[in-house]
Design a protein around this motif. Structure first.
Motif, mmCIF file in Angstrom:
data_model
loop_
_atom_site.group_PDB
_atom_site.id
_atom_site.type_symbol
_atom_site.label_atom_id
_atom_site.label_comp_id
_atom_site.label_asym_id
_atom_site.label_seq_id
_atom_site.Cartn_x
_atom_site.Cartn_y
_atom_site.Cartn_z
ATOM 1 N N THR A 156 -18.851 3.594 56.143
ATOM 2 C CA THR A 156 -18.610 3.626 54.870
ATOM 3 C C THR A 156 -17.493 2.511 54.458
ATOM 4 N N ARG A 206 -27.796 5.813 58.261
ATOM 5 C CA ARG A 206 -26.566 6.198 57.708
ATOM 6 C C ARG A 206 -26.224 4.803 56.743
ATOM 7 N N GLU A 221 -28.327 5.656 53.560
ATOM 8 C CA GLU A 221 -27.917 6.989 53.019
ATOM 9 C C GLU A 221 -26.625 6.737 52.307
ATOM 10 N N ILE A 222 -25.755 6.239 52.999
ATOM 11 C CA ILE A 222 -24.299 5.853 52.065
ATOM 12 C C ILE A 222 -24.521 4.707 50.929
ATOM 13 N N LYS A 225 -27.061 4.258 49.339
ATOM 14 C CA LYS A 225 -27.826 4.827 48.372
ATOM 15 C C LYS A 225 -27.384 5.404 47.489
ATOM 16 N N LYS A 226 -26.638 6.472 48.246
ATOM 17 C CA LYS A 226 -25.639 7.556 47.628
ATOM 18 C C LYS A 226 -24.594 6.797 46.462
ATOM 19 N N PHE A 227 -23.963 5.795 46.874
ATOM 20 C CA PHE A 227 -22.658 5.434 46.437
ATOM 21 C C PHE A 227 -23.018 3.895 45.789
ATOM 22 N N LYS A 228 -24.253 3.513 45.923
ATOM 23 C CA LYS A 228 -24.561 2.150 45.463
ATOM 24 C C LYS A 228 -23.339 1.134 45.557
ATOM 25 N N LYS A 283 -36.491 12.038 56.652
ATOM 26 C CA LYS A 283 -35.546 11.220 56.101
ATOM 27 C C LYS A 283 -34.853 10.399 57.227
#
Length: 347
Positions: free
Chosen positions: A51, A76, A79-80, A82-85, A139
């Motif tokens: 992150t 990761r 996923e990270i 995609k979640k926080f753009k 996933k």
């Protein structure tokens, strides 16, 4: 290729990887600023670091560890992000060959002498970027995996490596440990339950080819939902790159047809498995006990719950799974083959 500025490179090193030691760390710190080097001891730490890196200006990430460490990084990051753009384009990944099996590192011609690779990209040497396809189950994104015997062997191999006894850990270390685990621990288990190993594989679209060395690729006349294989199996494995680890070329057709991945069904008697693996190490083995397909999207159905391994790590049990090619490729640094030979073998 152009030089990569050292300030644009982040390094993630898995402290638990066998080859990540003080000597290696010192060598890397001479080439890359210390503030750009991140050490992880757990998956939770790795997530926080990923992150942080995504929120920074790094354009390249080099990861040091095994295939499992690499695949965790890719999953990761996806996923990270995609979640926080956070980023429109994910950083390019480089592999420091510090793991055990090194399946993807072998494909990208990463050097055993990792400082050579870092010097190559810093000095604008012989490398390029290559977009690699990933397979998706649920996933999870990965470049190789398998159901059946190979997953059982890896479970047993991992269990023995974690034993506290130093002598046992030595015996089960590396490639020899993998074969010892397979012959001494996994084989008896498989022999007891071999009759229960049955699978059906269904096409999820009409894009399916058979593949063989002698006959090449042949498109099957099928439609979505058609059965392409049913029967007993020892292993059902899949990959987008040729190697399974340790240089074992389990997927010789994996990158031969754009937009497809290879599925290999092995139906080999358990007592002959080690022999056949050694015989087919270079990817040239052909026989009735090996069936290869090039596919984009399939569903596998097993008679019973069957162990799965992803990138050399245990990934639970499944009775049914959809296996398909991810729409998003991942960009890697790939070193030129002849350059790899010169720097890796002749120095």
């Amino acid at each position: 290729m152009k030089k990569i500025n050292r300030n644009d490179i982040a390094i993630i090193l898995n402290n638990n990887a066998r080859n990540v030691n003080k000597k290696i760390k010192n060598k890397i710190e001479k080439l890359i600023p210390k503030k750009n080097i991140f050490y992880t001891n757990s998956l939770e730490e790795a997530d926080a670091i990923i992150t942080e890196i995504l929120n920074s200006s790094f354009t390249h990430i080099f990861t040091g560890g095994g295939d499992g460490t690499l695949i965790h990084l890719v999953n990761r990051m996806k996923e990270i992000n995609k979640k926080f753009k956070i980023k429109e384009k994910l950083p390019v990944i480089g592999i420091l060959r510090l793991g055990t099996g090194n399946a993807v590192a072998i494909y990208t011609n990463s050097n055993k002498k990792i400082t050579n690779d870092l010097e190559t990209v810093l000095n604008g040497g012989r490398y390029k970027t290559d977009k690699i396809d990933f397979i998706k189950i649920d996933k999870d994104y990965f470049t190789f995996g398998g159901f059946g015997a190979d997953a059982l062997v890896l479970n047993d191999y991992d269990m023995m490596k974690k034993m506290p006894n130093k002598t046992i850990k030595y015996i089960f270390a590396g490639l020899k440990g993998y074969f010892i685990s397979g012959l001494a621990i996994t084989l008896p288990k498989i022999l007891l339950k071999n009759k229960e190993n049955y699978v059906e594989i269904y096409a999820n679209n009409d894009a399916v080819y058979t593949a063989s060395i002698s006959e090449g690729f042949k498109k099957l006349n099928i439609k979505k939902g058609d059965l392409i294989y049913k029967g007993s199996f020892t292993s059902v494995a899949m990959g987008t790159t040729p190697y399974y680890g340790y240089g074992l070329k389990s997927f010789p057709f994996a990158n031969k047809k754009k937009g497809y991945f290879q599925i290999r069904v092995l139906d080999i008697h358990p007592t002959l498995l080690a022999y056949k693996i050694l015989k087919g190490w270079n990817g040239l083995y052909e026989g009735d006990d090996v069936i290869d397909f090039l596919v984009k999207d399939v569903v596998v159905k097993f008679k019973k719950e069957t162990p799965l391994q992803i990138a050399g790590d245990a990934a639970g049990y499944k009775k049914e799974a959809r296996i398909n090619l991810s729409k998003e490729k991942v960009e890697f640094i790939k070193f030129k083959e002849w350059w790899y030979y010169l720097t890796n073998q002749l120095k």
